[in-house]
Design an enzyme around this catalytic site. Structure first.
Site, PDB file in Angstrom:
ATOM      1  N   LYS A  94       1.200 -19.838  -3.191  1.00  0.00           N
ATOM      2  CA  LYS A  94       0.613 -20.634  -4.208  1.00  0.00           C
ATOM      3  C   LYS A  94      -0.425 -21.695  -3.641  1.00  0.00           C
ATOM      4  CE  LYS A  94       3.920 -24.174  -4.779  1.00  0.00           C
ATOM      5  NZ  LYS A  94       3.021 -25.518  -4.733  1.00  0.00           N
ATOM      6  N   ASN A  95      -0.012 -22.090  -2.707  1.00  0.00           N
ATOM      7  CA  ASN A  95      -0.742 -23.320  -1.804  1.00  0.00           C
ATOM      8  C   ASN A  95      -2.081 -23.159  -1.117  1.00  0.00           C
ATOM      9  OD1 ASN A  95       1.253 -25.160  -2.559  1.00  0.00           O
ATOM     10  ND2 ASN A  95       2.409 -25.369  -0.717  1.00  0.00           N
ATOM     11  N   ASP A 153       8.706 -27.412   3.656  1.00  0.00           N
ATOM     12  CA  ASP A 153       8.755 -26.596   2.713  1.00  0.00           C
ATOM     13  C   ASP A 153       9.794 -25.645   2.840  1.00  0.00           C
ATOM     14  OD1 ASP A 153       5.430 -26.666   1.122  1.00  0.00           O
ATOM     15  OD2 ASP A 153       6.865 -28.073   1.423  1.00  0.00           O
ATOM     16  N   ARG A 165       7.528 -23.225 -10.718  1.00  0.00           N
ATOM     17  CA  ARG A 165       6.271 -23.682 -10.420  1.00  0.00           C
ATOM     18  C   ARG A 165       5.543 -23.004  -9.102  1.00  0.00           C
ATOM     19  NH1 ARG A 165       5.872 -29.795  -9.351  1.00  0.00           N
ATOM     20  NH2 ARG A 165       3.616 -28.727  -8.854  1.00  0.00           N
ATOM     21  N   ARG A 188       3.908 -40.185  -1.841  1.00  0.00           N
ATOM     22  CA  ARG A 188       2.779 -39.139  -1.507  1.00  0.00           C
ATOM     23  C   ARG A 188       1.392 -39.778  -1.994  1.00  0.00           C
ATOM     24  NH1 ARG A 188       4.788 -33.298  -3.664  1.00  0.00           N
ATOM     25  NH2 ARG A 188       3.032 -32.626  -2.387  1.00  0.00           N
ATOM     26  N   CYS A 234       6.498 -38.628  -6.900  1.00  0.00           N
ATOM     27  CA  CYS A 234       7.144 -37.537  -7.359  1.00  0.00           C
ATOM     28  C   CYS A 234       8.319 -37.526  -6.752  1.00  0.00           C
ATOM     29  CB  CYS A 234       6.124 -36.227  -6.855  1.00  0.00           C
ATOM     30  SG  CYS A 234       6.675 -35.543  -5.260  1.00  0.00           S
TER      31      CYS A 234
HETATM   32  C1  EPZ Z   1       1.045 -30.023   0.713  1.00  0.00           C
HETATM   33  O1  EPZ Z   1       1.279 -31.186  -0.071  1.00  0.00           O
HETATM   34  C2  EPZ Z   1       1.719 -29.052   0.069  1.00  0.00           C
HETATM   35  N1  EPZ Z   1       1.363 -28.607  -1.449  1.00  0.00           N
HETATM   36  C3  EPZ Z   1       3.412 -29.106  -0.143  1.00  0.00           C
HETATM   37  O2  EPZ Z   1       3.775 -28.137  -0.802  1.00  0.00           O
HETATM   38  C4  EPZ Z   1       4.036 -29.494   1.331  1.00  0.00           C
HETATM   39  O3  EPZ Z   1       5.150 -29.872   1.044  1.00  0.00           O
HETATM   40  C5  EPZ Z   1       2.977 -30.689   1.933  1.00  0.00           C
HETATM   41  O4  EPZ Z   1       1.438 -30.207   1.962  1.00  0.00           O
HETATM   42  C6  EPZ Z   1       3.374 -30.856   3.430  1.00  0.00           C
HETATM   43  O5  EPZ Z   1       3.158 -29.426   4.161  1.00  0.00           O
HETATM   44  C7  EPZ Z   1       0.181 -28.095  -1.431  1.00  0.00           C
HETATM   45  O6  EPZ Z   1      -0.506 -27.521  -0.659  1.00  0.00           O
HETATM   46  C8  EPZ Z   1      -0.440 -27.777  -2.938  1.00  0.00           C
HETATM   47  P1  EPZ Z   1       0.409 -34.014   2.789  1.00  0.00           P
HETATM   48  P2  EPZ Z   1       0.379 -32.509   0.263  1.00  0.00           P
HETATM   49  O7  EPZ Z   1      -0.796 -34.526   2.072  1.00  0.00           O
HETATM   50  O8  EPZ Z   1      -1.082 -32.019   0.785  1.00  0.00           O
HETATM   51  C9  EPZ Z   1       1.498 -38.507   3.480  1.00  0.00           C
HETATM   52  C10 EPZ Z   1       5.521 -27.130  -2.017  1.00  0.00           C
HETATM   53  O9  EPZ Z   1       6.659 -27.236  -2.121  1.00  0.00           O
HETATM   54  N2  EPZ Z   1       0.006 -38.603   3.084  1.00  0.00           N
HETATM   55  O10 EPZ Z   1       0.173 -32.812   3.928  1.00  0.00           O
HETATM   56  O11 EPZ Z   1       0.359 -33.525  -0.922  1.00  0.00           O
HETATM   57  C11 EPZ Z   1       2.268 -38.013   2.517  1.00  0.00           C
HETATM   58  O12 EPZ Z   1       3.073 -38.873   1.718  1.00  0.00           O
HETATM   59  C12 EPZ Z   1       4.605 -28.236  -1.977  1.00  0.00           C
HETATM   60  O13 EPZ Z   1       4.830 -26.252  -2.397  1.00  0.00           O
HETATM   61  C13 EPZ Z   1      -0.431 -40.122   3.023  1.00  0.00           C
HETATM   62  O14 EPZ Z   1       0.252 -40.949   3.386  1.00  0.00           O
HETATM   63  O15 EPZ Z   1       1.158 -33.237   1.545  1.00  0.00           O
HETATM   64  C14 EPZ Z   1       3.158 -37.105   3.414  1.00  0.00           C
HETATM   65  O16 EPZ Z   1       4.386 -37.842   3.892  1.00  0.00           O
HETATM   66  C15 EPZ Z   1       5.443 -29.455  -2.092  1.00  0.00           C
HETATM   67  N3  EPZ Z   1      -1.743 -40.347   2.439  1.00  0.00           N
HETATM   68  C16 EPZ Z   1       2.469 -36.615   4.529  1.00  0.00           C
HETATM   69  O17 EPZ Z   1       1.293 -37.291   4.623  1.00  0.00           O
HETATM   70  C17 EPZ Z   1      -2.399 -39.149   1.986  1.00  0.00           C
HETATM   71  O18 EPZ Z   1      -3.635 -39.392   1.578  1.00  0.00           O
HETATM   72  C18 EPZ Z   1       2.056 -35.168   4.514  1.00  0.00           C
HETATM   73  O19 EPZ Z   1       1.538 -34.801   2.985  1.00  0.00           O
HETATM   74  C19 EPZ Z   1      -2.038 -38.030   2.030  1.00  0.00           C
HETATM   75  C20 EPZ Z   1      -0.720 -37.747   2.507  1.00  0.00           C
END
Ligand code: EPZ
Length: 424
Positions: free
Chosen positions: A22-23, A305, A397, A122, A117
Protein backbone atom coordinates in the site's frame (compact mmCIF):
# COMPACT_ATOMS: atom_id res chain seq x y z
CA UNK A 1 -21.67 -2.06 9.16
CA UNK A 2 -19.17 -4.86 8.64
CA UNK A 3 -17.31 -6.61 11.43
CA UNK A 4 -14.80 -9.44 11.60
CA UNK A 5 -15.79 -12.45 13.70
CA UNK A 6 -13.05 -14.81 14.92
CA UNK A 7 -13.18 -18.00 16.96
CA UNK A 8 -9.68 -18.22 18.36
CA UNK A 9 -7.32 -20.98 19.40
CA UNK A 10 -6.48 -22.58 16.06
CA UNK A 11 -2.83 -22.69 14.89
CA UNK A 12 -2.33 -21.20 11.42
CA UNK A 13 -1.29 -23.76 8.82
CA UNK A 14 -1.15 -23.32 5.05
CA UNK A 15 -0.13 -20.68 2.50
CA UNK A 16 -0.84 -16.95 2.47
CA UNK A 17 -0.05 -14.66 -0.48
CA UNK A 18 1.34 -11.26 0.41
CA UNK A 19 -0.16 -8.42 -1.65
CA UNK A 20 1.50 -5.38 -3.18
CA UNK A 21 2.62 -2.66 -0.78
CA UNK A 22 0.00 0.00 0.00
CA UNK A 23 2.67 2.51 1.05
CA UNK A 24 4.53 1.99 -2.22
CA UNK A 25 1.45 2.08 -4.46
CA UNK A 26 0.13 5.37 -3.02
CA UNK A 27 3.13 7.59 -3.91
CA UNK A 28 3.54 5.79 -7.26
CA UNK A 29 -0.09 6.55 -8.14
CA UNK A 30 0.59 10.22 -7.31
CA UNK A 31 3.71 10.14 -9.49
CA UNK A 32 1.46 9.59 -12.53
CA UNK A 33 0.54 13.30 -12.20
CA UNK A 34 4.10 14.15 -13.31
CA UNK A 35 3.54 12.82 -16.83
CA UNK A 36 0.92 13.32 -19.56
CA UNK A 37 1.15 9.75 -20.78
CA UNK A 38 -0.79 6.64 -19.76
CA UNK A 39 0.90 4.74 -16.91
CA UNK A 40 0.23 1.23 -15.67
CA UNK A 41 0.75 -0.14 -12.17
CA UNK A 42 0.71 -3.88 -11.44
CA UNK A 43 0.51 -5.85 -8.18
CA UNK A 44 -1.64 -3.09 -6.66
CA UNK A 45 -3.68 -4.29 -3.64
CA UNK A 46 -7.48 -3.90 -3.65
CA UNK A 47 -7.74 -1.45 -0.73
CA UNK A 48 -9.85 1.50 0.32
CA UNK A 49 -6.79 3.76 0.24
CA UNK A 50 -6.21 2.82 -3.42
CA UNK A 51 -9.84 3.66 -4.20
CA UNK A 52 -9.51 6.98 -2.35
CA UNK A 53 -6.34 7.90 -4.23
CA UNK A 54 -7.98 6.92 -7.54
CA UNK A 55 -10.95 9.17 -6.75
CA UNK A 56 -8.57 12.03 -6.01
CA UNK A 57 -6.67 11.50 -9.28
CA UNK A 58 -9.98 11.54 -11.19
CA UNK A 59 -10.89 14.81 -9.46
CA UNK A 60 -7.51 16.15 -10.59
CA UNK A 61 -8.26 15.34 -14.22
CA UNK A 62 -6.94 11.83 -14.65
CA UNK A 63 -8.75 8.85 -16.12
CA UNK A 64 -8.12 5.99 -13.66
CA UNK A 65 -9.12 2.40 -14.42
CA UNK A 66 -8.79 0.15 -11.38
CA UNK A 67 -8.88 -3.60 -12.05
CA UNK A 68 -6.86 -4.86 -9.09
CA UNK A 69 -4.09 -5.87 -9.18
CA UNK A 70 -3.74 -3.52 -12.16
CA UNK A 71 -4.38 0.20 -12.30
CA UNK A 72 -4.13 2.36 -15.45
CA UNK A 73 -3.86 6.12 -15.21
CA UNK A 74 -4.15 8.43 -18.22
CA UNK A 75 -4.81 12.11 -18.77
CA UNK A 76 -8.52 12.71 -19.15
CA UNK A 77 -9.71 15.27 -21.66
CA UNK A 78 -10.41 18.77 -20.38
CA UNK A 79 -8.61 21.14 -18.15
CA UNK A 80 -6.49 19.75 -15.30
CA UNK A 81 -7.57 21.08 -11.92
CA UNK A 82 -4.69 21.17 -9.37
CA UNK A 83 -7.06 21.22 -6.39
CA UNK A 84 -7.28 18.45 -3.73
CA UNK A 85 -10.40 19.21 -1.67
CA UNK A 86 -10.86 18.62 2.05
CA UNK A 87 -13.66 16.12 1.39
CA UNK A 88 -11.14 13.78 -0.24
CA UNK A 89 -7.95 14.61 1.68
CA UNK A 90 -9.60 14.11 5.09
CA UNK A 91 -10.28 10.48 4.14
CA UNK A 92 -6.60 9.72 3.76
CA UNK A 93 -3.58 11.72 4.90
CA UNK A 94 -1.41 10.30 2.14
CA UNK A 95 -3.41 12.53 -0.24
CA UNK A 96 -0.80 15.16 0.63
CA UNK A 97 1.41 13.24 -1.84
CA UNK A 98 -0.29 15.06 -4.74
CA UNK A 99 1.11 18.40 -3.56
CA UNK A 100 4.64 17.99 -4.90
CA UNK A 101 3.62 16.55 -8.27
CA UNK A 102 0.91 19.18 -8.84
CA UNK A 103 3.04 22.24 -8.14
CA UNK A 104 5.88 20.72 -10.19
CA UNK A 105 3.64 19.83 -13.15
CA UNK A 106 1.20 22.76 -13.17
CA UNK A 107 3.06 25.50 -11.31
CA UNK A 108 0.23 25.74 -8.84
CA UNK A 109 -1.51 23.49 -6.32
CA UNK A 110 -4.20 23.94 -3.72
CA UNK A 111 -4.30 20.97 -1.34
CA UNK A 112 -6.30 20.68 1.84
CA UNK A 113 -4.25 20.33 5.00
CA UNK A 114 -4.66 16.70 6.05
CA UNK A 115 -5.46 17.58 9.65
CA UNK A 116 -4.53 15.30 12.52
CA UNK A 117 -5.46 11.67 12.73
CA UNK A 118 -6.04 9.09 15.43
CA UNK A 119 -2.35 8.31 15.92
CA UNK A 120 -1.01 11.84 16.10
CA UNK A 121 -0.87 15.45 14.88
CA UNK A 122 1.25 14.46 11.86
CA UNK A 123 2.16 17.95 10.58
CA UNK A 124 3.53 18.52 7.07
CA UNK A 125 5.96 21.35 7.82
CA UNK A 126 8.87 19.42 6.30
CA UNK A 127 6.98 18.97 3.03
CA UNK A 128 6.34 22.72 2.82
CA UNK A 129 9.88 23.79 3.80
CA UNK A 130 11.25 21.51 1.09
CA UNK A 131 8.98 22.99 -1.58
CA UNK A 132 10.07 26.49 -0.56
CA UNK A 133 13.71 25.46 -1.08
CA UNK A 134 12.73 24.46 -4.63
CA UNK A 135 11.24 27.92 -5.17
CA UNK A 136 7.56 27.45 -4.39
CA UNK A 137 5.67 30.27 -2.71
CA UNK A 138 3.62 28.64 0.05
CA UNK A 139 0.53 30.09 1.68
CA UNK A 140 -1.55 28.28 4.28
CA UNK A 141 -5.06 29.68 4.54
CA UNK A 142 -8.57 28.48 5.27
CA UNK A 143 -7.31 24.93 5.89
CA UNK A 144 -5.54 24.71 2.54
CA UNK A 145 -1.95 24.84 1.36
CA UNK A 146 -1.56 26.96 -1.77
CA UNK A 147 1.79 26.37 -3.51
CA UNK A 148 2.86 28.39 -6.55
CA UNK A 149 6.01 28.30 -8.70
CA UNK A 150 6.25 29.03 -12.44
CA UNK A 151 8.94 26.33 -12.55
CA UNK A 152 10.65 24.69 -9.58
CA UNK A 153 14.43 24.97 -9.41
CA UNK A 154 16.67 22.30 -7.88
CA UNK A 155 18.23 22.95 -4.50
CA UNK A 156 19.49 21.34 -1.31
CA UNK A 157 16.80 20.20 1.12
CA UNK A 158 17.82 19.08 4.61
CA UNK A 159 14.96 17.42 6.51
CA UNK A 160 14.85 18.17 10.25
CA UNK A 161 13.60 14.62 10.74
CA UNK A 162 13.23 11.63 8.42
CA UNK A 163 9.71 11.76 6.95
CA UNK A 164 8.49 9.07 4.54
CA UNK A 165 5.86 11.02 2.59
CA UNK A 166 7.89 14.20 3.01
CA UNK A 167 10.82 12.54 1.26
CA UNK A 168 8.50 11.13 -1.41
CA UNK A 169 6.74 14.46 -2.03
CA UNK A 170 10.03 16.29 -2.54
CA UNK A 171 11.48 13.51 -4.73
CA UNK A 172 8.53 13.89 -7.08
CA UNK A 173 8.75 17.70 -7.07
CA UNK A 174 12.51 17.62 -7.71
CA UNK A 175 12.06 15.19 -10.62
CA UNK A 176 10.42 18.01 -12.66
CA UNK A 177 12.51 20.86 -11.21
CA UNK A 178 15.15 22.62 -13.29
CA UNK A 179 18.62 21.25 -12.46
CA UNK A 180 19.93 19.12 -9.63
CA UNK A 181 18.50 18.62 -6.15
CA UNK A 182 20.04 17.04 -3.09
CA UNK A 183 17.79 15.73 -0.31
CA UNK A 184 19.52 15.14 3.03
CA UNK A 185 18.33 13.23 6.13
CA UNK A 186 15.80 11.34 3.98
CA UNK A 187 13.55 8.50 5.07
CA UNK A 188 15.15 5.20 4.04
CA UNK A 189 12.04 3.01 3.86
CA UNK A 190 11.88 0.46 1.01
CA UNK A 191 8.82 2.28 -0.33
CA UNK A 192 10.97 5.41 -0.80
CA UNK A 193 13.54 3.35 -2.71
CA UNK A 194 10.70 1.93 -4.85
CA UNK A 195 9.53 5.45 -5.78
CA UNK A 196 13.09 6.24 -6.87
CA UNK A 197 12.98 3.27 -9.27
CA UNK A 198 9.73 4.55 -10.78
CA UNK A 199 11.01 8.14 -11.19
CA UNK A 200 14.04 6.72 -13.01
CA UNK A 201 11.70 4.78 -15.31
CA UNK A 202 10.00 8.14 -15.99
CA UNK A 203 13.29 9.70 -17.09
CA UNK A 204 14.47 11.50 -13.97
CA UNK A 205 17.94 10.59 -12.71
CA UNK A 206 17.54 9.58 -9.06
CA UNK A 207 20.45 8.13 -7.06
CA UNK A 208 20.54 7.22 -3.38
CA UNK A 209 16.83 6.49 -2.84
CA UNK A 210 16.67 4.21 0.19
CA UNK A 211 19.63 5.97 1.80
CA UNK A 212 19.62 9.22 3.79
CA UNK A 213 20.98 11.31 0.87
CA UNK A 214 19.18 11.38 -2.48
CA UNK A 215 20.40 13.18 -5.63
CA UNK A 216 17.90 14.02 -8.38
CA UNK A 217 18.50 15.51 -11.84
CA UNK A 218 15.17 17.06 -12.83
CA UNK A 219 13.75 16.90 -16.34
CA UNK A 220 11.47 19.28 -18.27
CA UNK A 221 9.14 16.38 -19.06
CA UNK A 222 8.70 12.90 -17.63
CA UNK A 223 7.49 9.77 -19.37
CA UNK A 224 4.69 7.44 -18.31
CA UNK A 225 5.71 4.11 -16.82
CA UNK A 226 4.71 0.48 -16.38
CA UNK A 227 5.65 -0.85 -12.96
CA UNK A 228 4.93 -3.82 -10.70
CA UNK A 229 4.76 -2.69 -7.07
CA UNK A 230 6.90 -4.41 -4.40
CA UNK A 231 5.26 -6.68 -1.81
CA UNK A 232 3.90 -5.27 1.44
CA UNK A 233 6.44 -5.83 4.23
CA UNK A 234 4.00 -4.69 6.93
CA UNK A 235 1.29 -7.09 5.75
CA UNK A 236 3.91 -9.86 5.72
CA UNK A 237 5.09 -8.88 9.21
CA UNK A 238 1.50 -8.87 10.43
CA UNK A 239 1.00 -12.48 9.28
CA UNK A 240 4.32 -13.46 10.91
CA UNK A 241 3.08 -12.00 14.22
CA UNK A 242 -0.17 -13.93 13.77
CA UNK A 243 1.77 -17.22 13.41
CA UNK A 244 3.82 -16.22 16.46
CA UNK A 245 0.63 -15.73 18.45
CA UNK A 246 -1.29 -18.85 17.34
CA UNK A 247 1.65 -21.19 16.67
CA UNK A 248 1.66 -23.14 13.41
CA UNK A 249 3.45 -23.25 10.09
CA UNK A 250 2.68 -20.89 7.21
CA UNK A 251 4.31 -20.30 3.81
CA UNK A 252 4.15 -16.58 3.00
CA UNK A 253 4.22 -16.17 -0.79
CA UNK A 254 6.10 -13.08 -2.02
CA UNK A 255 7.10 -12.02 1.52
CA UNK A 256 9.84 -9.33 1.21
CA UNK A 257 12.21 -10.87 3.77
CA UNK A 258 15.11 -8.45 3.11
CA UNK A 259 12.95 -5.41 3.92
CA UNK A 260 11.80 -6.98 7.18
CA UNK A 261 15.16 -7.60 8.87
CA UNK A 262 14.45 -5.58 12.05
CA UNK A 263 11.12 -7.37 12.53
CA UNK A 264 12.44 -10.85 11.64
CA UNK A 265 15.32 -10.47 14.12
CA UNK A 266 12.85 -9.77 16.96
CA UNK A 267 10.46 -12.55 15.92
CA UNK A 268 13.30 -15.09 15.82
CA UNK A 269 14.40 -14.06 19.31
CA UNK A 270 10.78 -14.49 20.45
CA UNK A 271 10.86 -18.12 19.30
CA UNK A 272 9.70 -18.14 15.68
CA UNK A 273 11.52 -19.99 12.90
CA UNK A 274 11.63 -17.82 9.76
CA UNK A 275 13.33 -19.22 6.67
CA UNK A 276 13.52 -18.33 3.02
CA UNK A 277 12.03 -20.93 0.64
CA UNK A 278 12.92 -19.72 -2.86
CA UNK A 279 10.88 -16.59 -3.52
CA UNK A 280 8.81 -17.25 -0.42
CA UNK A 281 9.21 -17.34 3.37
CA UNK A 282 8.19 -20.07 5.78
CA UNK A 283 7.22 -18.98 9.30
CA UNK A 284 6.81 -21.48 12.14
CA UNK A 285 6.32 -21.42 15.88
CA UNK A 286 6.17 -24.69 17.73
CA UNK A 287 7.93 -23.97 21.00
CA UNK A 288 7.41 -21.34 23.71
CA UNK A 289 6.92 -17.67 22.92
CA UNK A 290 9.45 -15.49 24.76
CA UNK A 291 9.10 -11.77 25.60
CA UNK A 292 11.32 -9.49 23.48
CA UNK A 293 11.70 -5.69 23.84
CA UNK A 294 11.26 -3.39 20.83
CA UNK A 295 11.62 0.34 20.21
CA UNK A 296 10.19 1.79 17.00
CA UNK A 297 12.48 3.86 14.77
CA UNK A 298 12.71 5.04 11.17
CA UNK A 299 13.89 2.34 8.74
CA UNK A 300 16.07 0.32 9.09
CA UNK A 301 14.83 0.34 12.70
CA UNK A 302 11.79 -1.57 13.99
CA UNK A 303 8.81 -0.12 12.06
CA UNK A 304 6.14 1.77 13.99
CA UNK A 305 3.61 0.08 11.68
CA UNK A 306 4.47 -3.26 13.30
CA UNK A 307 4.30 -2.12 16.96
CA UNK A 308 0.63 -2.92 17.57
CA UNK A 309 0.74 -6.35 15.94
CA UNK A 310 3.97 -7.28 17.75
CA UNK A 311 2.37 -6.21 21.05
CA UNK A 312 -0.61 -8.50 20.48
CA UNK A 313 1.79 -11.41 20.11
CA UNK A 314 3.80 -10.36 23.19
CA UNK A 315 0.63 -10.53 25.32
CA UNK A 316 1.11 -14.32 25.43
CA UNK A 317 4.89 -14.47 25.71
CA UNK A 318 6.74 -15.68 28.78
CA UNK A 319 8.18 -12.68 30.66
CA UNK A 320 7.85 -8.93 30.21
CA UNK A 321 8.20 -7.13 26.87
CA UNK A 322 9.00 -3.40 26.92
CA UNK A 323 7.67 -1.73 23.77
CA UNK A 324 8.54 1.92 23.14
CA UNK A 325 6.84 4.02 20.44
CA UNK A 326 9.04 6.91 19.29
CA UNK A 327 7.42 7.96 15.99
CA UNK A 328 3.80 8.85 16.81
CA UNK A 329 2.46 10.36 20.01
CA UNK A 330 -0.73 8.31 20.26
CA UNK A 331 -0.18 4.87 18.85
CA UNK A 332 -1.31 2.74 21.82
CA UNK A 333 -5.07 2.84 21.16
CA UNK A 334 -5.10 -0.95 20.74
CA UNK A 335 -4.00 -1.33 24.39
CA UNK A 336 -7.38 -0.78 26.12
CA UNK A 337 -8.98 -3.25 23.70
CA UNK A 338 -6.26 -5.84 24.32
CA UNK A 339 -6.72 -5.31 28.06
CA UNK A 340 -10.41 -6.13 27.64
CA UNK A 341 -9.27 -9.46 26.21
CA UNK A 342 -7.21 -10.15 29.33
CA UNK A 343 -3.85 -8.69 28.35
CA UNK A 344 -1.65 -7.37 31.17
CA UNK A 345 -0.24 -4.10 29.81
CA UNK A 346 0.84 -0.94 31.63
CA UNK A 347 1.50 2.30 29.76
CA UNK A 348 4.00 4.87 30.99
CA UNK A 349 4.39 7.83 28.55
CA UNK A 350 5.44 6.28 25.23
CA UNK A 351 6.32 2.87 26.65
CA UNK A 352 4.12 -0.20 27.09
CA UNK A 353 5.11 -2.86 29.64
CA UNK A 354 3.54 -6.13 28.49
CA UNK A 355 3.47 -8.95 31.07
CA UNK A 356 2.73 -12.25 29.34
CA UNK A 357 -0.48 -14.03 30.41
CA UNK A 358 -1.43 -17.70 29.90
CA UNK A 359 -4.40 -16.84 27.69
CA UNK A 360 -6.56 -14.14 26.19
CA UNK A 361 -10.35 -14.37 26.05
CA UNK A 362 -12.43 -13.36 23.05
CA UNK A 363 -14.43 -10.12 23.28
CA UNK A 364 -16.26 -7.55 21.20
CA UNK A 365 -13.59 -4.93 20.43
CA UNK A 366 -13.31 -1.68 18.50
CA UNK A 367 -10.77 -0.89 15.80
CA UNK A 368 -9.44 2.69 16.01
CA UNK A 369 -6.78 2.85 13.29
CA UNK A 370 -5.27 0.63 10.65
CA UNK A 371 -2.57 -1.19 12.60
CA UNK A 372 -4.54 -1.25 15.88
CA UNK A 373 -7.26 -3.19 14.03
CA UNK A 374 -4.66 -5.65 12.75
CA UNK A 375 -3.46 -6.06 16.34
CA UNK A 376 -6.99 -6.98 17.46
CA UNK A 377 -7.26 -9.58 14.69
CA UNK A 378 -3.96 -11.15 15.81
CA UNK A 379 -5.24 -11.25 19.41
CA UNK A 380 -8.60 -12.67 18.31
CA UNK A 381 -6.89 -15.50 16.43
CA UNK A 382 -5.38 -16.80 19.67
CA UNK A 383 -8.01 -15.75 22.24
CA UNK A 384 -10.31 -18.38 23.72
CA UNK A 385 -13.83 -18.00 22.41
CA UNK A 386 -15.27 -15.45 20.01
CA UNK A 387 -13.89 -12.03 19.13
CA UNK A 388 -15.82 -9.50 17.06
CA UNK A 389 -13.74 -6.62 15.69
CA UNK A 390 -15.92 -3.62 14.81
CA UNK A 391 -15.23 -0.63 12.54
CA UNK A 392 -13.27 -2.84 10.16
CA UNK A 393 -13.19 -0.04 7.60
CA UNK A 394 -9.92 0.83 9.33
CA UNK A 395 -8.63 -2.65 8.48
CA UNK A 396 -9.86 -2.45 4.88
CA UNK A 397 -7.66 0.59 4.30
CA UNK A 398 -4.49 -1.49 4.41
CA UNK A 399 -5.24 -5.23 4.33
CA UNK A 400 -6.54 -6.92 1.19
CA UNK A 401 -9.10 -9.68 1.96
CA UNK A 402 -7.42 -10.39 5.30
CA UNK A 403 -10.20 -12.66 6.55
CA UNK A 404 -10.05 -14.76 3.36
CA UNK A 405 -6.27 -15.05 3.57
CA UNK A 406 -6.36 -16.13 7.23
CA UNK A 407 -9.29 -18.52 6.68
CA UNK A 408 -7.22 -20.10 3.90
CA UNK A 409 -4.60 -20.87 6.55
CA UNK A 410 -7.06 -22.53 8.90
CA UNK A 411 -8.38 -19.62 10.97
CA UNK A 412 -12.06 -19.59 11.97
CA UNK A 413 -12.62 -16.04 10.75
CA UNK A 414 -15.31 -14.39 8.66
CA UNK A 415 -16.72 -11.00 7.77
CA UNK A 416 -20.20 -10.42 9.16
CA UNK A 417 -22.69 -7.63 8.79
CA UNK A 418 -23.94 -6.21 12.06
CA UNK A 419 -27.70 -5.61 12.09
CA UNK A 420 -28.59 -1.95 11.54
CA UNK A 421 -29.69 -1.50 15.13
CA UNK A 422 -26.28 -2.57 16.47
CA UNK A 423 -24.09 0.20 17.75
CA UNK A 424 -21.07 0.52 15.36
C1 EPZ B 1 4.26 7.10 6.51
O1 EPZ B 1 3.47 8.13 7.07
C2 EPZ B 1 3.36 5.89 6.37
N1 EPZ B 1 2.27 6.21 5.45
C3 EPZ B 1 2.81 5.49 7.74
O2 EPZ B 1 2.05 4.31 7.57
C4 EPZ B 1 3.98 5.18 8.66
O3 EPZ B 1 3.49 4.89 9.96
C5 EPZ B 1 4.91 6.40 8.73
O4 EPZ B 1 5.33 6.75 7.40
C6 EPZ B 1 6.15 6.12 9.56
O5 EPZ B 1 6.85 5.04 9.01
C7 EPZ B 1 2.50 6.15 4.12
O6 EPZ B 1 3.59 5.89 3.67
C8 EPZ B 1 1.33 6.46 3.23
P1 EPZ B 1 6.30 10.43 8.56
P2 EPZ B 1 4.04 9.64 7.11
O7 EPZ B 1 6.17 11.71 7.81
O8 EPZ B 1 4.89 9.88 5.93
C9 EPZ B 1 6.63 13.77 11.89
C10 EPZ B 1 0.26 2.90 7.87
O9 EPZ B 1 -0.03 2.33 8.91
N2 EPZ B 1 6.55 14.75 10.79
O10 EPZ B 1 7.44 9.53 8.24
O11 EPZ B 1 2.88 10.53 7.35
C11 EPZ B 1 5.36 12.97 12.09
O12 EPZ B 1 4.45 13.66 12.91
C12 EPZ B 1 0.66 4.34 7.90
O13 EPZ B 1 0.34 2.35 6.74
C13 EPZ B 1 6.70 16.10 11.06
O14 EPZ B 1 6.87 16.51 12.22
O15 EPZ B 1 4.95 9.60 8.38
C14 EPZ B 1 5.86 11.69 12.73
O16 EPZ B 1 6.02 11.92 14.11
C15 EPZ B 1 0.33 4.97 9.23
N3 EPZ B 1 6.64 17.00 10.04
C16 EPZ B 1 7.26 11.50 12.10
O17 EPZ B 1 7.61 12.77 11.55
C17 EPZ B 1 6.46 16.61 8.74
O18 EPZ B 1 6.42 17.47 7.83
C18 EPZ B 1 7.31 10.48 10.98
O19 EPZ B 1 6.24 10.76 10.12
C19 EPZ B 1 6.30 15.23 8.47
C20 EPZ B 1 6.37 14.31 9.51
Amino acid sequence: MDAIQIRGGRPLRGTIRVSGAKNAALPILCATLLSDGASRLRNVPALRDIETTSALLRFLGRDVQVAAPEVEVAVATGEARPLAPYELVRQMRASVLVLGPLVARYGRAKVSLPGGCAIGARPIDQHLKGLEVLGAKIQVEHGYVVAEAPRLTGGEIVFDIPTVTGTENLMMAAALARGRSTLVNCAREPEVEELGRVLNKMGARVTGAGTDVIHIEGRAELDPFDHAVISDRIEAGTFMAAVGATGGDVLLENAPLDDLEPVVAKLRRAGLTIEREGEHTRVRREGELVAVDATTAPHPGFPTDMQAQFMAMMCLARGRAVLTETIFENRFMHVPELQRMGANIEIRHNTAFVEGVPRLTGASVMATDLRASASLVVAGLVAEGETVVRRVYHLDRGYEHIEQKLAGAGAAIERITLSPGTLP
